[in-house]
Design a protein around this motif. Structure first.
Motif, mmCIF file in Angstrom:
data_model
loop_
_atom_site.group_PDB
_atom_site.id
_atom_site.type_symbol
_atom_site.label_atom_id
_atom_site.label_comp_id
_atom_site.label_asym_id
_atom_site.label_seq_id
_atom_site.Cartn_x
_atom_site.Cartn_y
_atom_site.Cartn_z
ATOM 1 N N LEU A 1 0.857 -1.183 0.000
ATOM 2 C CA LEU A 1 0.000 0.000 0.000
ATOM 3 C C LEU A 1 0.895 1.234 0.000
ATOM 4 O O LEU A 1 1.660 1.446 0.945
ATOM 5 C CB LEU A 1 -0.888 0.014 1.248
ATOM 6 N N ASP A 2 0.828 2.006 -1.069
ATOM 7 C CA ASP A 2 1.586 3.256 -1.121
ATOM 8 C C ASP A 2 0.748 4.368 -0.499
ATOM 9 O O ASP A 2 -0.359 4.649 -0.950
ATOM 10 C CB ASP A 2 1.959 3.620 -2.556
ATOM 11 N N LEU A 3 1.313 5.009 0.508
ATOM 12 C CA LEU A 3 0.559 6.048 1.217
ATOM 13 C C LEU A 3 1.129 7.437 0.938
ATOM 14 O O LEU A 3 1.742 8.058 1.805
ATOM 15 C CB LEU A 3 0.541 5.754 2.715
ATOM 16 N N GLY A 4 0.928 7.897 -0.275
ATOM 17 C CA GLY A 4 1.279 9.282 -0.542
ATOM 18 C C GLY A 4 2.223 9.453 -1.704
ATOM 19 O O GLY A 4 3.428 9.424 -1.539
ATOM 20 N N ALA A 5 1.660 9.626 -2.876
ATOM 21 C CA ALA A 5 2.478 9.884 -4.063
ATOM 22 C C ALA A 5 1.599 10.611 -5.069
ATOM 23 O O ALA A 5 0.376 10.483 -5.047
ATOM 24 C CB ALA A 5 2.982 8.576 -4.659
ATOM 25 N N PRO A 6 2.234 11.381 -5.961
ATOM 26 C CA PRO A 6 1.463 11.966 -7.057
ATOM 27 C C PRO A 6 0.905 10.846 -7.936
ATOM 28 O O PRO A 6 1.351 9.695 -7.842
ATOM 29 C CB PRO A 6 2.511 12.775 -7.823
ATOM 30 N N TYR A 7 -0.022 11.186 -8.792
ATOM 31 C CA TYR A 7 -0.674 10.145 -9.602
ATOM 32 C C TYR A 7 0.219 9.535 -10.679
ATOM 33 O O TYR A 7 -0.206 8.617 -11.377
ATOM 34 C CB TYR A 7 -1.990 10.658 -10.165
#
Ligand SMILES: [Zn+2]
Length: 452
Positions: free
Chosen positions: A123-129
């Motif tokens: 789960l990636d919690l915080g990145a640009p799209y």
């Protein structure tokens, strides 16, 4: 192996059933191991799990003898940052990357390191799209990496200076919070991440909006007052809460979270375990995989960022945090809270190649047994992410996400760092560490350097 590589040259899916035999099997539940275990999968689906006496192996199966190894479900990391590689300073890192300009170069490095480490879902919690492109490439088999769930940008009221704007959604009212949550979900967010600075009304509005779409809200929080507001609003998962950076919380707050069975993903190893480990053994940063997986200039910048790492701002309070760590980290475990496993990789020094086993070892040091931690990083993490019906345990009918490590993690949790084979969605990968004859030479599918 008889293999097809129809998806892409990098991924190899055996045509025939594959039977791993002779190893110890941990199926993801908190139960005794199957000591002489067999796990069979075919075309991406697990078809048999059991002892060698019970399981019959199909005549056309490729048999891989994994004696001396342990077979477990693919590990799940419930808190990663695919845009990071463990660089010593966020400020300097984004400057080097030209903001988000070179993100597409570093994200595949991180993804490959996770797969090497046995992480098959993250789960990636915080990145640009930009991360959605990476996810598509991984799903298409073009880039080695774990199955990704993403939050996209996080929601906050406080602008964070050292990070490019596309990482954040700044709101100034509950209405804006709700609208932003819906907008993010429309763009592809699997979960909503909320960060500091929100009001009680903000939390309520965001949670209601997300839940109206069946999406969970993960809160990145440390302060007790904010945690209480998030509990009141019905936030689904706490991230960092109980991480060792904090002074201990009151028993009332900890017990409330435990009783309500709100999952806690503590991320305890980053900083307070990783920092002293690096001081004790700086050579850990010189592993060959870092050099072979990174383009030259990125590798050089990565290494240069660790000069005088005890002076890095990220570790400014390390001494205090290390002093607090044992108490805070053990609090939620002692209270019987529902524990998930996440690493915050790759925060400074906390590389994807090592983060998951370091976090799991830190949880053992903080009071969990090895089998509890392994179950947390597989079954519980899959439940938190809502994917347990298809992965997170070794069971017939589930996706073939399997990790094979050398040795016995029940006796020494750090053996999880010795990954030999990773199977994701039926594609088989052997790491450089694999000493298994069936996986050598021509069958070496290679998490080796893909850089020309
Ligand atoms: Zn994080």
């Amino acid at each position: 192996f008889v293999c097809t590589s129809s998806v892409a040259a990098l991924e190899v899916r055996p045509e025939n059933p594959v039977a791993f035999v002779g190893g110890q099997v941990l199926d993801g539940y908190e139960v005794a191991p199957i000591t002489d275990g067999v796990v069979i999968f075919e075309k991406g689906i697990i078809t048999a799990v059991g002892s060698s006496k019970e399981v019959s192996i199909p005549a056309n199966a490729e048999i891989v003898d994994v004696g001396g190894h342990t077979i477990l479900p693919g590990l799940i990391d419930n808190h990663v940052h695919v845009d990071l590689i463990g660089h010593g300073s966020y400020e300097r890192y984004y400057e080097f990357l030209g903001g988000t300009e070179r993100l597409h170069e570093v994200m595949p490095i991180a993804a490959k390191q996770m797969l090497r480490a046995g992480v098959t879902t993250a789960l990636d919690l915080g990145a640009p799209y930009d991360i959605l492109n990476l996810r598509a490439d991984i799903d298409a088999g073009k880039t080695p990496g774990p199955r990704l769930l993403v939050s996209g940008p996080w929601i906050t009221r406080i602008e964070y200076d050292t990070i490019p704007d596309s990482y954040e959604e700044i709101i100034s009212s509950p209405e804006e919070g709700a609208a932003t949550a819906l907008k993010l979900i429309d763009k592809g967010s699997d979960v909503i991440k909320v960060w500091d600075g929100l009001t009680q009304e903000d939390y309520i509005a965001i949670v209601q909006a997300a839940h109206s779409r069946g999406v969970k809200v993960h809160a990145h929080l440390y302060a007790p007052e904010a945690i209480q507001m998030a509990i009141n609003a019905g936030v689904d998962v706490f991230q960092h809460v109980g991480s060792a950076g904090n002074p201990p919380y009151t028993a009332a707050l900890v017990n409330d979270i435990a009783h309500k069975e709100i999952p806690v993903v503590q991320t305890i190893a980053h900083r307070v375990w990783v920092y002293p480990a690096t001081q004790a053994f700086p050579s850990r940063l010189k592993r060959a995989e870092y050099r072979t997986d990174m383009p030259k200039d990125i590798y050089e910048e990565f290494m240069a960022s660790f000069e005088n790492f005890h002076q890095l701002p990220y570790f400014r309070n390390a001494a205090t945090e290390i002093r607090n760590s044992k108490k805070s980290a053990g609090q939620f475990i002692a209270a019987g809270a529902r524990i998930g496993v996440g690493t915050d990789a790759a925060s400074p020094l906390n590389t994807h190649l090592e983060a998951i086993w370091r976090e799991m070892a830190a949880l053992v040091e903080s009071g969990m047994t090895p089998i509890q931690v392994i179950s947390a990083a597989t079954k519980t993490n899959a439940e938190i992410l809502g994917v347990f019906h298809e992965r997170g345990s070794l069971e017939v009918g589930k996706q073939a996400d399997i990790v094979i490590v050398e040795g016995n993690p029940l006796a020494d949790i750090e053996t999880l760092g010795r990954v030999s084979i990773v199977v994701k969605d039926g594609a088989v990968w052997a790491t450089e560490n694999s000493k298994l004859p069936e996986m050598s030479a021509s069958n070496y599918f290679g998490l080796t350097a893909q850089n020309p």
